[in-house]
Scaffold this motif. Sequence first.
Motif, PDB file in Angstrom:
ATOM      1  N   LYS A   9       0.844  -1.191   0.000  1.00 43.19           N
ATOM      2  CA  LYS A   9       0.000   0.000   0.000  1.00 43.19           C
ATOM      3  C   LYS A   9       0.878   1.238   0.000  1.00 43.19           C
ATOM      4  O   LYS A   9       2.084   1.182   0.168  1.00 43.19           O
ATOM      5  CB  LYS A   9      -0.917   0.019   1.219  1.00 43.19           C
ATOM      6  CG  LYS A   9      -0.157   0.061   2.543  1.00 43.19           C
ATOM      7  CD  LYS A   9      -1.102   0.164   3.727  1.00 43.19           C
ATOM      8  CE  LYS A   9      -0.326   0.275   5.035  1.00 43.19           C
ATOM      9  NZ  LYS A   9      -1.226   0.435   6.195  1.00 43.19           N
ATOM     10  N   ASN A  10       0.211   2.359  -0.211  1.00 45.78           N
ATOM     11  CA  ASN A  10       0.861   3.661  -0.100  1.00 45.78           C
ATOM     12  C   ASN A  10       1.845   3.905  -1.248  1.00 45.78           C
ATOM     13  O   ASN A  10       2.078   3.043  -2.082  1.00 45.78           O
ATOM     14  CB  ASN A  10       1.526   3.838   1.256  1.00 45.78           C
ATOM     15  CG  ASN A  10       0.520   3.652   2.383  1.00 45.78           C
ATOM     16  OD1 ASN A  10      -0.691   3.687   2.169  1.00 45.78           O
ATOM     17  ND2 ASN A  10       1.012   3.446   3.586  1.00 45.78           N
ATOM     18  N   ILE A  11       2.422   5.122  -1.250  1.00 47.67           N
ATOM     19  CA  ILE A  11       3.223   5.526  -2.409  1.00 47.67           C
ATOM     20  C   ILE A  11       4.337   6.470  -1.974  1.00 47.67           C
ATOM     21  O   ILE A  11       4.174   7.264  -1.039  1.00 47.67           O
ATOM     22  CB  ILE A  11       2.317   6.204  -3.469  1.00 47.67           C
ATOM     23  CG1 ILE A  11       3.103   6.525  -4.735  1.00 47.67           C
ATOM     24  CG2 ILE A  11       1.636   7.442  -2.915  1.00 47.67           C
ATOM     25  CD1 ILE A  11       2.207   6.897  -5.909  1.00 47.67           C
ATOM     26  N   LEU A  12       5.459   6.325  -2.631  1.00 46.21           N
ATOM     27  CA  LEU A  12       6.595   7.212  -2.411  1.00 46.21           C
ATOM     28  C   LEU A  12       6.779   8.075  -3.649  1.00 46.21           C
ATOM     29  O   LEU A  12       6.866   7.554  -4.762  1.00 46.21           O
ATOM     30  CB  LEU A  12       7.871   6.395  -2.161  1.00 46.21           C
ATOM     31  CG  LEU A  12       9.180   7.193  -2.102  1.00 46.21           C
ATOM     32  CD1 LEU A  12       9.221   8.067  -0.850  1.00 46.21           C
ATOM     33  CD2 LEU A  12      10.386   6.255  -2.138  1.00 46.21           C
ATOM     34  N   TYR A  13       6.843   9.382  -3.454  1.00 41.56           N
ATOM     35  CA  TYR A  13       7.109  10.317  -4.546  1.00 41.56           C
ATOM     36  C   TYR A  13       8.550  10.802  -4.434  1.00 41.56           C
ATOM     37  O   TYR A  13       8.944  11.355  -3.398  1.00 41.56           O
ATOM     38  CB  TYR A  13       6.166  11.520  -4.479  1.00 41.56           C
ATOM     39  CG  TYR A  13       4.712  11.198  -4.677  1.00 41.56           C
ATOM     40  CD1 TYR A  13       4.148  11.119  -5.946  1.00 41.56           C
ATOM     41  CD2 TYR A  13       3.883  10.981  -3.571  1.00 41.56           C
ATOM     42  CE1 TYR A  13       2.808  10.836  -6.117  1.00 41.56           C
ATOM     43  CE2 TYR A  13       2.533  10.694  -3.741  1.00 41.56           C
ATOM     44  CZ  TYR A  13       1.999  10.618  -5.015  1.00 41.56           C
ATOM     45  OH  TYR A  13       0.674  10.329  -5.182  1.00 41.56           O
ATOM     46  N   LEU A  14       9.334  10.598  -5.477  1.00 40.58           N
ATOM     47  CA  LEU A  14      10.680  11.161  -5.563  1.00 40.58           C
ATOM     48  C   LEU A  14      10.568  12.482  -6.315  1.00 40.58           C
ATOM     49  O   LEU A  14      10.404  12.503  -7.533  1.00 40.58           O
ATOM     50  CB  LEU A  14      11.615  10.209  -6.296  1.00 40.58           C
ATOM     51  CG  LEU A  14      11.936   8.886  -5.606  1.00 40.58           C
ATOM     52  CD1 LEU A  14      12.734   7.988  -6.537  1.00 40.58           C
ATOM     53  CD2 LEU A  14      12.717   9.133  -4.322  1.00 40.58           C
ATOM     54  N   VAL A  15      10.654  13.588  -5.582  1.00 40.54           N
ATOM     55  CA  VAL A  15      10.317  14.899  -6.139  1.00 40.54           C
ATOM     56  C   VAL A  15      11.540  15.806  -6.162  1.00 40.54           C
ATOM     57  O   VAL A  15      12.241  15.953  -5.154  1.00 40.54           O
ATOM     58  CB  VAL A  15       9.194  15.567  -5.311  1.00 40.54           C
ATOM     59  CG1 VAL A  15       8.881  16.964  -5.848  1.00 40.54           C
ATOM     60  CG2 VAL A  15       7.942  14.698  -5.326  1.00 40.54           C
ATOM     61  N   GLY A  16      11.778  16.433  -7.314  1.00 36.30           N
ATOM     62  CA  GLY A  16      12.833  17.424  -7.430  1.00 36.30           C
ATOM     63  C   GLY A  16      12.330  18.803  -7.032  1.00 36.30           C
ATOM     64  O   GLY A  16      11.313  19.269  -7.543  1.00 36.30           O
ATOM     65  N   ALA A  17      13.039  19.447  -6.108  1.00 35.91           N
ATOM     66  CA  ALA A  17      12.639  20.765  -5.625  1.00 35.91           C
ATOM     67  C   ALA A  17      13.230  21.896  -6.469  1.00 35.91           C
ATOM     68  O   ALA A  17      12.922  23.065  -6.233  1.00 35.91           O
ATOM     69  CB  ALA A  17      13.060  20.950  -4.166  1.00 35.91           C
ATOM     70  N   GLY A  18      14.080  21.559  -7.440  1.00 38.70           N
ATOM     71  CA  GLY A  18      14.689  22.594  -8.265  1.00 38.70           C
ATOM     72  C   GLY A  18      15.946  23.153  -7.633  1.00 38.70           C
ATOM     73  O   GLY A  18      16.379  22.727  -6.563  1.00 38.70           O
ATOM     74  N   PRO A  19      16.563  24.143  -8.273  1.00 41.17           N
ATOM     75  CA  PRO A  19      17.870  24.641  -7.844  1.00 41.17           C
ATOM     76  C   PRO A  19      17.850  25.559  -6.630  1.00 41.17           C
ATOM     77  O   PRO A  19      18.907  25.876  -6.092  1.00 41.17           O
ATOM     78  CB  PRO A  19      18.364  25.409  -9.075  1.00 41.17           C
ATOM     79  CG  PRO A  19      17.114  25.874  -9.738  1.00 41.17           C
ATOM     80  CD  PRO A  19      16.116  24.766  -9.530  1.00 41.17           C
ATOM     81  N   GLY A  20      16.684  26.005  -6.202  1.00 37.77           N
ATOM     82  CA  GLY A  20      16.651  26.877  -5.023  1.00 37.77           C
ATOM     83  C   GLY A  20      15.442  27.786  -4.984  1.00 37.77           C
ATOM     84  O   GLY A  20      14.695  27.819  -4.005  1.00 37.77           O
ATOM     85  N   ASP A  21      15.237  28.554  -6.041  1.00 38.10           N
ATOM     86  CA  ASP A  21      14.110  29.481  -6.106  1.00 38.10           C
ATOM     87  C   ASP A  21      12.801  28.703  -6.037  1.00 38.10           C
ATOM     88  O   ASP A  21      12.527  27.871  -6.904  1.00 38.10           O
ATOM     89  CB  ASP A  21      14.196  30.271  -7.412  1.00 38.10           C
ATOM     90  CG  ASP A  21      13.104  31.332  -7.547  1.00 38.10           C
ATOM     91  OD1 ASP A  21      12.167  31.347  -6.716  1.00 38.10           O
ATOM     92  OD2 ASP A  21      13.177  32.139  -8.484  1.00 38.10           O
ATOM     93  N   PRO A  22      11.946  28.968  -5.025  1.00 35.40           N
ATOM     94  CA  PRO A  22      10.684  28.230  -4.906  1.00 35.40           C
ATOM     95  C   PRO A  22       9.782  28.372  -6.127  1.00 35.40           C
ATOM     96  O   PRO A  22       8.988  27.472  -6.423  1.00 35.40           O
ATOM     97  CB  PRO A  22      10.030  28.844  -3.662  1.00 35.40           C
ATOM     98  CG  PRO A  22      11.156  29.428  -2.886  1.00 35.40           C
ATOM     99  CD  PRO A  22      12.153  29.897  -3.906  1.00 35.40           C
ATOM    100  N   ASP A  23       9.883  29.482  -6.854  1.00 35.88           N
ATOM    101  CA  ASP A  23       9.039  29.689  -8.030  1.00 35.88           C
ATOM    102  C   ASP A  23       9.377  28.733  -9.172  1.00 35.88           C
ATOM    103  O   ASP A  23       8.612  28.635 -10.136  1.00 35.88           O
ATOM    104  CB  ASP A  23       9.164  31.130  -8.532  1.00 35.88           C
ATOM    105  CG  ASP A  23       8.482  32.126  -7.615  1.00 35.88           C
ATOM    106  OD1 ASP A  23       7.650  31.693  -6.784  1.00 35.88           O
ATOM    107  OD2 ASP A  23       8.771  33.326  -7.716  1.00 35.88           O
ATOM    108  N   LEU A  24      10.501  28.039  -9.087  1.00 31.80           N
ATOM    109  CA  LEU A  24      10.901  27.104 -10.135  1.00 31.80           C
ATOM    110  C   LEU A  24      10.408  25.681  -9.871  1.00 31.80           C
ATOM    111  O   LEU A  24      10.706  24.771 -10.635  1.00 31.80           O
ATOM    112  CB  LEU A  24      12.423  27.107 -10.301  1.00 31.80           C
ATOM    113  CG  LEU A  24      13.015  28.433 -10.780  1.00 31.80           C
ATOM    114  CD1 LEU A  24      14.536  28.360 -10.829  1.00 31.80           C
ATOM    115  CD2 LEU A  24      12.459  28.827 -12.142  1.00 31.80           C
ATOM    116  N   LEU A  25       9.652  25.500  -8.806  1.00 33.60           N
ATOM    117  CA  LEU A  25       9.031  24.206  -8.543  1.00 33.60           C
ATOM    118  C   LEU A  25       8.006  23.904  -9.627  1.00 33.60           C
ATOM    119  O   LEU A  25       7.288  24.787 -10.086  1.00 33.60           O
ATOM    120  CB  LEU A  25       8.343  24.258  -7.181  1.00 33.60           C
ATOM    121  CG  LEU A  25       7.907  22.938  -6.537  1.00 33.60           C
ATOM    122  CD1 LEU A  25       9.122  22.147  -6.084  1.00 33.60           C
ATOM    123  CD2 LEU A  25       6.984  23.218  -5.363  1.00 33.60           C
TER     124      LEU A  25
END
Length: 259
Positions: A9-25
Motif C-alpha cells: 500500500k501507499n506511495i513514495l514520490y521522488l520529487v525534485g525541488a529545483g535549484p533553489g528558487d521556490p518559483d521554479l518548482l
Amino acid sequence: MAFNAKILKNILYLVGAGPGDPDLLTMKAYKILKKADVVLFDHLVDAEILEIVPDSCLKVYVGKEPYADFTPQEDIHTRIAQYCQEYGHVVRLKGGDPYIYGRGFEELLFAEKLGIEVQYVPGISSMQGAGFHHIPLTHRGVSDGVWTLTGTKKDGRLSSDLQLAIQSNSTVVIYMGMKKLDEIARTYVMCGKGDTPAAILQHVTLPAQREVVCKVGDLLKASRDNGLSHPAIIVIGEVVRLHAANSCDILSNRQYKVY
C-alpha cells in the motif's frame, strides 16, 4: 531495523525541488506536496517550499550538508520504509533533480524491493541555473553538447571522464567539485587548455547567488580571493564567453570578476 515484509500500500514520490528558487518548482511537485502526509527533505530545499505542505504533514530533515553533518543513506532508506508503512503519501524531496547526483534511483530501487509504488517527479537541475547568469549550456556554433561530471566520486576521486570532456567541443559542468578546483585547473593546463573560460556559480537562482568568471587555470585563486564555496557548480567552455559582461572580462588583463 529490518523490513522483510512486502509493503503493498501507499506511495513514495521522488520529487525534485529545483535549484533553489521556490518559483521554479513544477506544478506537479506543488500538487503532490499539497497532499503529502510526510516529507523527507534535503539540506538545499528552500524553507518556503516546505510551507506548501498541509499543517498535518510530518516534515523530516534528512539532509547531507557537504563536508559537514549528514544523514547516512541507510538511515534514509529506513525512514522511507517506516513512513511508507505508516502513512499514505510520502514525499522524498530533493534539491535539483532526484536523478542527477541526487541518489534518487537508489531510493527507488530500495522502495521497489519492498513493494512500494514509486513516482518520479523531475526538478530543474542546478546546472540549468547557469542561464540565470546568462550562460547558455549549448549554443549553435559554440558548444555541441554538455558533459555533466561529478567532482567527487564514491572513492573521493575526480571523474576520469574529465580528460575526455576536455577534448570535446562541448560545455563541461562539474557538480561537487569545489574541493577539486586545483586538480580541475591542472588537468586543463596539462592539456594545453588553461585559458578556457570558466565560471563558478554559487547559490544559483537564490537572492544570494554569486558568480566568478575566470580562466579555468585560475579557478582556485578566483574562488579563494572571493570566498566562494559549496554549494556551487563549475561551468567550463566557450559558452561562458558569450555574455557581454563575461566576454569583456575574460579577454582583458584582469584574471576574474565577481558578479
